[in-house]
Every structure is written in structure tokens, then in C-alpha cells.
Design a protein around this motif. Structure first.
Motif, PDB file in Angstrom:
ATOM      1  N   UNK A   3      -0.155  -5.994  -3.468  1.00  0.00           N
ATOM      2  CA  UNK A   3      -1.139  -5.162  -3.706  1.00  0.00           C
ATOM      3  C   UNK A   3      -0.638  -3.786  -2.937  1.00  0.00           C
ATOM      4  N   UNK A   4      -0.743  -2.519  -3.795  1.00  0.00           N
ATOM      5  CA  UNK A   4      -0.133  -1.194  -3.035  1.00  0.00           C
ATOM      6  C   UNK A   4      -1.406  -0.279  -3.334  1.00  0.00           C
ATOM      7  N   UNK A   5      -1.514   0.679  -2.584  1.00  0.00           N
ATOM      8  CA  UNK A   5      -2.467   1.876  -2.686  1.00  0.00           C
ATOM      9  C   UNK A   5      -1.779   3.007  -2.801  1.00  0.00           C
ATOM     10  N   UNK A   6      -2.076   3.834  -3.861  1.00  0.00           N
ATOM     11  CA  UNK A   6      -1.464   5.257  -4.103  1.00  0.00           C
ATOM     12  C   UNK A   6      -2.886   6.180  -3.635  1.00  0.00           C
ATOM     13  N   UNK A   7      -2.400   7.210  -2.966  1.00  0.00           N
ATOM     14  CA  UNK A   7      -3.388   7.952  -2.219  1.00  0.00           C
ATOM     15  C   UNK A   7      -2.578   9.517  -2.762  1.00  0.00           C
ATOM     16  N   UNK A   8      -3.464  10.038  -3.706  1.00  0.00           N
ATOM     17  CA  UNK A   8      -2.977  11.442  -4.420  1.00  0.00           C
ATOM     18  C   UNK A   8      -3.578  12.469  -3.850  1.00  0.00           C
ATOM     19  N   UNK A   9      -2.495  13.564  -3.534  1.00  0.00           N
ATOM     20  CA  UNK A   9      -3.242  14.630  -2.839  1.00  0.00           C
ATOM     21  C   UNK A   9      -3.513  15.998  -3.619  1.00  0.00           C
TER      22      UNK A   9
END
Length: 180
Positions: A3-9
Motif C-alpha cells: 500500500x502506498x499513500x499519495x499526497x498531492x499539494x
């Protein structure tokens, strides 16, 4: 699959850089990611990945978003274990009782330039406090972030890395989604 988590700015903030949740899911699915879950509309995506290094995943997502939307969106990616380590490393456990007062700024790399943070007279900002720990900067504002002079000072510090902040509620919800 991990599992990965993407944090968009900087998406869907103040009516700028619109990127609807449904389109976020579509973009991630088109990149081959499975079990895509979007938390809130501000760019918090949990997904299954075959083990691609987070930096490579971030670059692929950034390129796809730029192609789809026509504007750049910085993306930081953490693995489930990296996010769990950031939660476990919280230097302000007393803040967890009021999670809206605790924020984590995720950094693209450990900053080489920390002088702007070291130059802050932290005593002038009491009761607010911060701590840099690797690629995370924790900020605790017991009276709220909206009135915090320290939050403003920390956000102005130029560390030479890409940064995006999330409140503790969001951080722990992302970890729970990654564990689901």
C-alpha cells in the motif's frame, strides 16, 4: 501488493487547480494502481502498488496529472510503513487528544538547509511547538493553527524541498485506510 499513500499539494484549494475525486481515482487506475481510495478532495490517495519505489511512483503520478490537467501538481508518496513510522514518531503525543491542533508537513527529502528553522526563536511562539524528524515536520498549535504565528513562520522557512501538510486526523485516517 504493498500500500502506498499519495499526497498531492495544492489541489482543490480556493477554487484553484481543480481535480475532482472521481478524476483522481481514474488517473490512479489508469496508472495501473488497484484498490484506489481518495480521502477528502484535497489529494489524499491510498492505493495498492506492486512495490514500485515511492519516488518513481510520485514522478509517474505527477507526469500523468500534468498531461491530464495541464498544470503541475507536486506529489509526495509514502509507503504504508513509512506513514506508520511517521505516526509512531509523533513527538507531541499529548496533542493526540485534540488532533486538529497537530499537523504533519511531509517533505520530499530530508532538508539540507535547516538554518531557517534553527533561526526561529521558538520561545516567542509558546505554546506552539515544532519538531523536524527526517522527512516530516510536526507542528503542534494548542490554540489552533489559524492564529498561530509559529505556523506562519514555519511555512515561510525555505528548506529547499517540496512540502505538503496534513492535520493529524487526516494522517491517522490515511494510515487506517492503508491498513484496511
Amino acid at each position: 501488493m504493498s500500500r502506498q499513500i499519495a499526497l498531492l499539494r495544492g489541489i482543490n484549494v480556493g477554487g484553484r487547480n481543480k481535480f475532482p475525486m472521481a478524476q483522481q481515482r481514474e488517473v490512479f487506475a489508469a496508472l495501473g494502481h488497484k484498490d484506489v481510495t481518495v480521502l477528502l478532495q484535497t489529494g489524499n490517495i491510498v492505493f495498492a502498488d506492486p512495490g514500485t519505489p515511492p519516488g518513481e511512483t510520485a514522478r509517474a503520478i505527477e507526469a500523468r496529472i500534468a498531461d491530464e490537467l495541464g498544470f503541475p501538481v507536486p506529489v509526495l508518496v509514502r509507503t504504508r510503513d513509512e506513514l506508520a513510522a511517521a505516526v509512531a514518531a509523533n513527538p507531541f503525543p499529548q496533542a493526540e487528544a485534540e488532533p486538529k491542533t497537530l499537523h504533519v508537513t511531509f517533505l520530499s527529502a530530508e532538508p539540507a538547509r535547516i538554518a531557517p528553522l534553527e533561526a526561529l526563536d521558538t520561545g516567542a511562539y509558546v505554546p506552539d511547538r515544532f519538531r523536524l524528524a527526517g522527512r516530516e515536520l510536526y507542528l503542534w498549535c494548542p490554540n489552533g493553527i489559524g492564529r498561530s504565528r509559529l505556523a506562519e513562520a514555519v511555512s515561510r522557512a525555505r528548506l529547499g524541498v517540496t512540502a505538503t501538510a496534513r492535520n493529524w486526523n487526516t494522517v491517522t485516517k490515511l494510515l487506517a485506510l492503508a491498513d484496511a
